[in-house]
Design a protein around this motif. Structure first.
Motif, PDB file in Angstrom:
ATOM      1  N   CYS A 220       0.842  -1.193   0.000  1.00 47.73           N
ATOM      2  CA  CYS A 220       0.000   0.000   0.000  1.00 47.73           C
ATOM      3  C   CYS A 220       0.878   1.243   0.000  1.00 47.73           C
ATOM      4  O   CYS A 220       2.069   1.180   0.328  1.00 47.73           O
ATOM      5  CB  CYS A 220      -0.963   0.008   1.182  1.00 47.73           C
ATOM      6  SG  CYS A 220      -0.193  -0.043   2.815  1.00 47.73           S
ATOM      7  N   ASP A 221       0.276   2.366  -0.375  1.00 49.17           N
ATOM      8  CA  ASP A 221       1.031   3.608  -0.388  1.00 49.17           C
ATOM      9  C   ASP A 221       0.970   4.272   0.982  1.00 49.17           C
ATOM     10  O   ASP A 221       0.445   3.687   1.949  1.00 49.17           O
ATOM     11  CB  ASP A 221       0.529   4.540  -1.492  1.00 49.17           C
ATOM     12  CG  ASP A 221      -0.913   4.979  -1.293  1.00 49.17           C
ATOM     13  OD1 ASP A 221      -1.477   4.746  -0.198  1.00 49.17           O
ATOM     14  OD2 ASP A 221      -1.482   5.551  -2.241  1.00 49.17           O
ATOM     15  N   GLY A 224      -2.322   4.265   2.645  1.00 50.97           N
ATOM     16  CA  GLY A 224      -2.963   2.980   2.901  1.00 50.97           C
ATOM     17  C   GLY A 224      -3.719   2.400   1.731  1.00 50.97           C
ATOM     18  O   GLY A 224      -4.406   1.384   1.876  1.00 50.97           O
ATOM     19  N   ARG A 225      -3.600   3.000   0.539  1.00 50.36           N
ATOM     20  CA  ARG A 225      -4.307   2.493  -0.630  1.00 50.36           C
ATOM     21  C   ARG A 225      -3.556   1.326  -1.255  1.00 50.36           C
ATOM     22  O   ARG A 225      -2.336   1.391  -1.440  1.00 50.36           O
ATOM     23  CB  ARG A 225      -4.480   3.613  -1.660  1.00 50.36           C
ATOM     24  CG  ARG A 225      -5.394   4.735  -1.192  1.00 50.36           C
ATOM     25  CD  ARG A 225      -5.330   5.930  -2.125  1.00 50.36           C
ATOM     26  NE  ARG A 225      -4.001   6.535  -2.104  1.00 50.36           N
ATOM     27  CZ  ARG A 225      -3.769   7.826  -2.323  1.00 50.36           C
ATOM     28  NH1 ARG A 225      -4.765   8.645  -2.575  1.00 50.36           N
ATOM     29  NH2 ARG A 225      -2.539   8.291  -2.320  1.00 50.36           N
ATOM     30  N   ASP A 226      -4.301   0.276  -1.597  1.00 54.28           N
ATOM     31  CA  ASP A 226      -3.678  -0.912  -2.172  1.00 54.28           C
ATOM     32  C   ASP A 226      -3.016  -0.564  -3.497  1.00 54.28           C
ATOM     33  O   ASP A 226      -3.541   0.219  -4.288  1.00 54.28           O
ATOM     34  CB  ASP A 226      -4.727  -2.002  -2.390  1.00 54.28           C
ATOM     35  CG  ASP A 226      -4.103  -3.295  -2.874  1.00 54.28           C
ATOM     36  OD1 ASP A 226      -3.383  -3.933  -2.086  1.00 54.28           O
ATOM     37  OD2 ASP A 226      -4.309  -3.646  -4.052  1.00 54.28           O
ATOM     38  N   GLN A 227      -1.854  -1.177  -3.773  1.00 49.77           N
ATOM     39  CA  GLN A 227      -1.092  -0.839  -4.969  1.00 49.77           C
ATOM     40  C   GLN A 227      -0.886  -2.015  -5.916  1.00 49.77           C
ATOM     41  O   GLN A 227      -0.052  -1.946  -6.815  1.00 49.77           O
ATOM     42  CB  GLN A 227       0.254  -0.231  -4.569  1.00 49.77           C
ATOM     43  CG  GLN A 227       0.120   1.130  -3.923  1.00 49.77           C
ATOM     44  CD  GLN A 227       1.449   1.833  -3.792  1.00 49.77           C
ATOM     45  OE1 GLN A 227       2.292   1.431  -2.999  1.00 49.77           O
ATOM     46  NE2 GLN A 227       1.634   2.890  -4.554  1.00 49.77           N
ATOM     47  N   HIS A 254      -1.766  -6.210   3.746  1.00 44.90           N
ATOM     48  CA  HIS A 254      -2.219  -5.163   4.665  1.00 44.90           C
ATOM     49  C   HIS A 254      -3.725  -5.295   4.831  1.00 44.90           C
ATOM     50  O   HIS A 254      -4.391  -6.049   4.097  1.00 44.90           O
ATOM     51  CB  HIS A 254      -1.849  -3.774   4.117  1.00 44.90           C
ATOM     52  CG  HIS A 254      -2.441  -3.488   2.775  1.00 44.90           C
ATOM     53  ND1 HIS A 254      -3.556  -2.710   2.595  1.00 44.90           N
ATOM     54  CD2 HIS A 254      -2.089  -3.903   1.526  1.00 44.90           C
ATOM     55  CE1 HIS A 254      -3.858  -2.642   1.314  1.00 44.90           C
ATOM     56  NE2 HIS A 254      -2.975  -3.358   0.639  1.00 44.90           N
ATOM     57  N   GLU A 281       2.794  -5.544   5.672  1.00 41.94           N
ATOM     58  CA  GLU A 281       3.223  -4.190   5.303  1.00 41.94           C
ATOM     59  C   GLU A 281       3.469  -3.311   6.529  1.00 41.94           C
ATOM     60  O   GLU A 281       4.519  -2.668   6.652  1.00 41.94           O
ATOM     61  CB  GLU A 281       2.150  -3.551   4.405  1.00 41.94           C
ATOM     62  CG  GLU A 281       2.447  -2.144   3.957  1.00 41.94           C
ATOM     63  CD  GLU A 281       3.433  -2.079   2.794  1.00 41.94           C
ATOM     64  OE1 GLU A 281       4.086  -1.026   2.642  1.00 41.94           O
ATOM     65  OE2 GLU A 281       3.545  -3.071   2.055  1.00 41.94           O
TER      66      GLU A 281
END
Length: 325
Positions: A220-221, A224-227, A254, A281
């Protein structure tokens, strides 16, 4: 002077070593001589077999490949020569040595460009001639300048990746970090050719040295956004298709990971290959924060294939970390 070659089906250049000719004297690693009847000497054995000297483990690191791909070595060379924080401690010599090393890597890529041109002039096959000419143009451009295509980015990464193993006299656990993040813009800018370049890249990882090379997947960035993305998916598909030991996939889990992504990371096609390894993560970030990595940078962390956690391009990894299975 290292012998080099280009195979008939190569999409990327970068093969080298004894199979392409005699290695000149002085280029091969020199083993530590141990008398036949001498008592075992652990230090000599470590130096002889594993090139470990004085407690320092060569390799086990990851370059800042994003910087190499986006800036090129010539721009980095300019930064090296302008750097003025060595003071009076041999600063001029240090900067000059760094510049020479960067020039050497670019010149080595140039040797592959010359070889590709030579082979293009000899082949009667028009399609292969065009491929070799493209390959020659790529090796004249990268890693000296920023990569313009996905294939050029992989070409730049491979030249630098192989060069580190040669210079360290050790290929152990040289890893590639978050390739699915830093190559995503070039990947998305194209519609064809990425799969063939990636497959050739993976074959080269398995052809030389220690095939233990990790590629981080997903995570995640900072927000907290999935990447996990389309390139992440292609990495998984290519691993399943080729069924090779390398790369090792380091999947980053995460709380916000979508169920469909978790299903892909735990699919039977991967699990039966012993893939991937899993990293939490947030716990990994917490470990790095405790060690002193700034909170504003910690989302850039990566894992290598020996489970070391560190910042790519920021440090030589001495395997300070530990992971409980």
């Amino acid at each position: 002077r290292l012998p080099i070659g280009i195979r008939e089906d190569d999409v990327l250049a970068g093969d080298a070593g004894p199979e392409w000719g005699d290695v000149p004297p002085g280029l091969a690693p020199l083993p530590v001589a141990v008398p036949e009847n001498a008592a075992p000497d652990p230090a000599a054995m470590m130096a002889d077999r594993y090139y470990i000297f004085g407690g320092y483990t060569p390799a086990h690191t990851t370059l800042d490949y994003e910087r190499i791909v986006r800036q090129g070595l010539q721009a980095i060379r300019g930064e090296v020569l302008a750097f003025d924080q060595f003071g009076d401690k041999g600063g001029t010599s240090i900067r000059r040595a760094m510049a020479i090393a960067l020039d050497a890597v670019c010149d080595w890529a140039g040797r592959f460009a010359d070889l590709a041109d030579e082979q293009a002039g000899k082949t009667p096959d028009a399609a292969r001639r065009a491929e070799l000419q493209r390959l020659a143009a790529a090796c004249r451009h990268v890693p000296r300048f920023p990569a313009r295509t996905f294939a050029e980015a992989l070409q730049a990464i491979w030249i630098c990746h192989f060069a580190v193993g040669l210079s360290e006299l050790c290929q152990s656990s040289l890893s590639l970090g978050r390739l699915d993040q830093y190559l995503l813009p070039l990947f998305m800018a194209e519609t064809t050719g990425q799969k063939g370049a990636l497959e050739d890249f993976f074959r080269k990882l398995n052809r030389y040295g220690d095939p233990a090379c990790a590629i981080n997947v997903g995570g995640c960035d900072a927000a907290g956004r999935d990447q996990f993305n389309l390139l992440s998916a292609l990495l998984l598909d290519t691993v399943c298709a080729l069924r090779l030991p390398s790369p090792l996939l380091a999947a980053r889990l995460h709380d916000g990971i979508p169920a469909a992504v978790l299903d892909r990371l735990t699919s039977p096609d991967l699990v039966r290959l012993g893939q991937p390894t899993f990293y939490g993560e947030i716990p990994c970030r917490e470990a790095l924060l405790e060690r002193g990595v700034p909170e504003t940078e910690v989302d850039r962390w990566c894992a290598n294939s020996c489970m070391g956690l560190y910042m790519p391009g920021e440090e030589i990894c001495d395997m300070w970390g530990g992971v409980v299975n």
